[in-house]
Motif scaffolding. Structure first.
Motif, short mmCIF file in Angstrom:
data_model
loop_
_atom_site.label_atom_id
_atom_site.label_comp_id
_atom_site.label_asym_id
_atom_site.label_seq_id
_atom_site.Cartn_x
_atom_site.Cartn_y
_atom_site.Cartn_z
N MET A 1 0.84 -1.19 0.00
CA MET A 1 0.00 0.00 0.00
C MET A 1 0.88 1.24 0.00
O MET A 1 1.79 1.36 0.82
N ALA A 2 0.63 2.16 -0.93
CA ALA A 2 1.46 3.35 -1.12
C ALA A 2 0.63 4.61 -0.92
O ALA A 2 -0.59 4.59 -1.03
N ASP B 1 11.74 2.37 0.10
CA ASP B 1 11.30 3.25 -0.98
C ASP B 1 11.08 4.66 -0.43
O ASP B 1 11.25 4.89 0.78
N PRO B 2 10.74 5.65 -1.25
CA PRO B 2 10.61 7.03 -0.75
C PRO B 2 9.58 7.20 0.36
O PRO B 2 9.66 8.16 1.14
N ASP B 3 8.60 6.30 0.46
CA ASP B 3 7.60 6.37 1.53
C ASP B 3 8.04 5.61 2.78
O ASP B 3 7.32 5.61 3.78
N GLY B 4 9.18 4.95 2.72
CA GLY B 4 9.67 4.21 3.88
C GLY B 4 9.34 2.73 3.89
O GLY B 4 9.72 2.03 4.83
N ALA B 5 8.63 2.24 2.89
CA ALA B 5 8.32 0.80 2.83
C ALA B 5 9.60 0.02 2.58
O ALA B 5 10.34 0.30 1.63
N ARG B 6 9.86 -0.98 3.42
CA ARG B 6 11.10 -1.73 3.34
C ARG B 6 10.90 -3.05 2.61
O ARG B 6 9.87 -3.71 2.75
N PHE B 7 11.91 -3.41 1.85
CA PHE B 7 11.90 -4.68 1.13
C PHE B 7 13.35 -5.09 0.93
O PHE B 7 14.28 -4.29 1.12
N THR B 8 13.56 -6.33 0.58
CA THR B 8 14.90 -6.86 0.38
C THR B 8 15.07 -7.29 -1.06
O THR B 8 14.15 -7.83 -1.67
N VAL B 9 16.23 -7.02 -1.62
CA VAL B 9 16.56 -7.54 -2.95
C VAL B 9 17.71 -8.53 -2.80
O VAL B 9 18.60 -8.36 -1.96
N VAL B 10 17.68 -9.58 -3.59
CA VAL B 10 18.68 -10.64 -3.51
C VAL B 10 19.16 -10.98 -4.91
O VAL B 10 18.37 -11.04 -5.86
N ALA B 11 20.46 -11.14 -5.05
CA ALA B 11 21.07 -11.45 -6.34
C ALA B 11 21.98 -12.65 -6.19
O ALA B 11 22.53 -12.90 -5.10
N PRO B 12 22.18 -13.40 -7.27
CA PRO B 12 23.12 -14.53 -7.19
C PRO B 12 24.53 -14.02 -6.90
O PRO B 12 24.93 -12.97 -7.39
N HIS B 13 25.26 -14.76 -6.08
CA HIS B 13 26.65 -14.41 -5.84
C HIS B 13 27.42 -14.69 -7.13
O HIS B 13 27.25 -15.74 -7.76
N PRO B 14 28.28 -13.75 -7.58
CA PRO B 14 28.98 -13.95 -8.85
C PRO B 14 29.85 -15.21 -8.86
O PRO B 14 30.14 -15.74 -9.92
N HIS B 15 30.23 -15.68 -7.67
CA HIS B 15 31.05 -16.90 -7.61
C HIS B 15 30.34 -18.01 -6.86
O HIS B 15 30.96 -18.95 -6.37
N GLY B 16 29.00 -17.90 -6.79
CA GLY B 16 28.22 -18.86 -6.02
C GLY B 16 27.98 -20.15 -6.75
O GLY B 16 28.29 -20.29 -7.94
N ARG B 17 27.37 -21.10 -6.03
CA ARG B 17 27.13 -22.42 -6.59
C ARG B 17 25.66 -22.68 -6.85
O ARG B 17 25.27 -23.78 -7.19
#
Length: 250
Positions: free
Chosen positions: A1-2, A229-245
């Protein structure tokens, strides 16, 4: 909700690459698409509601009224509904520890599930007692049942992992403090979205008025960071580790 739907759309389009389409719920709600697949919904807060801007997970249920009854019977709080929205019915609740979640009775996107494809990577509940919360959600949402489409919860050391088939859907861990002044420490659900690159995502968020609110975390398989975000809503972003398995499960 924004607070402002158009501003939220601009931010998440720039940070996560989402596009948006109208929904059957009116002009105050939009469906976010990633590579043509629905991944989330963003709605505008009604003017009289003084609620914090936040991401909230909604769980599919077979019967909204039965779910609402189970929630109340087990010491939790129904905040809204169940109410009819478009082709389904939805409710908003707080579990016994105070973490907010929603539920939805109605049509869902076929073959779409958290943890697979373009959907959110996974959900995490930080709460007071992981096993107590796991029992609550298992009873309310039917996770303890069997049959096609059911999720399975398993105890793993000091936390609980919820899986749908081979995909990790959610993790429930303890240690949260309901009386803490810092909202990050209080019980709450967190949503993780997949991105290809952590540093590029942080830069895009900052350019569009957001910010990183945690250090970058790293495992052998992935890297992640909490954003607001600019309204303060928090979220997490996750990316593959460049050397991960491979993808991390928790």
């Amino acid at each position: 909700m924004a607070r402002e739907l158009a501003a939220a759309q601009r931010f998440y389009a720039g940070v996560l690459g989402w596009r948006f389409r109208a929904s059957g719920l009116g002009d105050r709600f939009a469906v976010a698409l990633h590579e043509g697949t629905p991944v989330a919904g963003i709605g505008a807060l009604a003017e009289p509601l003084d609620l914090p801007v936040a991401w909230t997970p909604y769980f599919a249920v077979d019967d909204a009224d039965l779910t609402a009854a189970r929630i109340c019977e087990r010491g939790a709080t129904m905040a809204v509904g169940p109410l009819t929205f478009g082709t389904g019915r939805a409710g908003l609740a707080a579990d016994p520890a105070g973490a907010v979640f929603g539920f939805w009775e109605g049509a869902v996107v076929p073959d779409w599930s958290v943890g697979s494809g373009s959907a959110p990577a996974w959900l995490e509940l930080r709460t007071r007692d992981a096993f107590e919360s796991s029992a609550f959600y298992g009873e309310v949402l039917g996770w303890a049942g069997r049959g096609p489409g059911r999720c399975v919860a398993s105890n793993e050391q000091d936390h609980v992992v919820l899986r749908h088939g081979h995909d990790t859907v959610a993790r429930i861990s303890g240690g949260a403090d309901a009386g803490a002044s810092d909202p990050e420490v209080r019980p709450r659900w967190r949503v993780r979205f997949p991105v290809p690159d952590i540093e590029g995502t942080i830069a895009s968020a900052e350019e569009l008025g957001g910010e990183a609110v945690s250090p970058v975390g790293t495992s052998t398989a992935s890297r992640w960071v909490d954003l607001a975000d600019p309204d303060g809503a928090r979220f997490t972003v996750v990316a593959p580790h460049p050397h991960g398995r491979g993808p991390a499960s928790s």
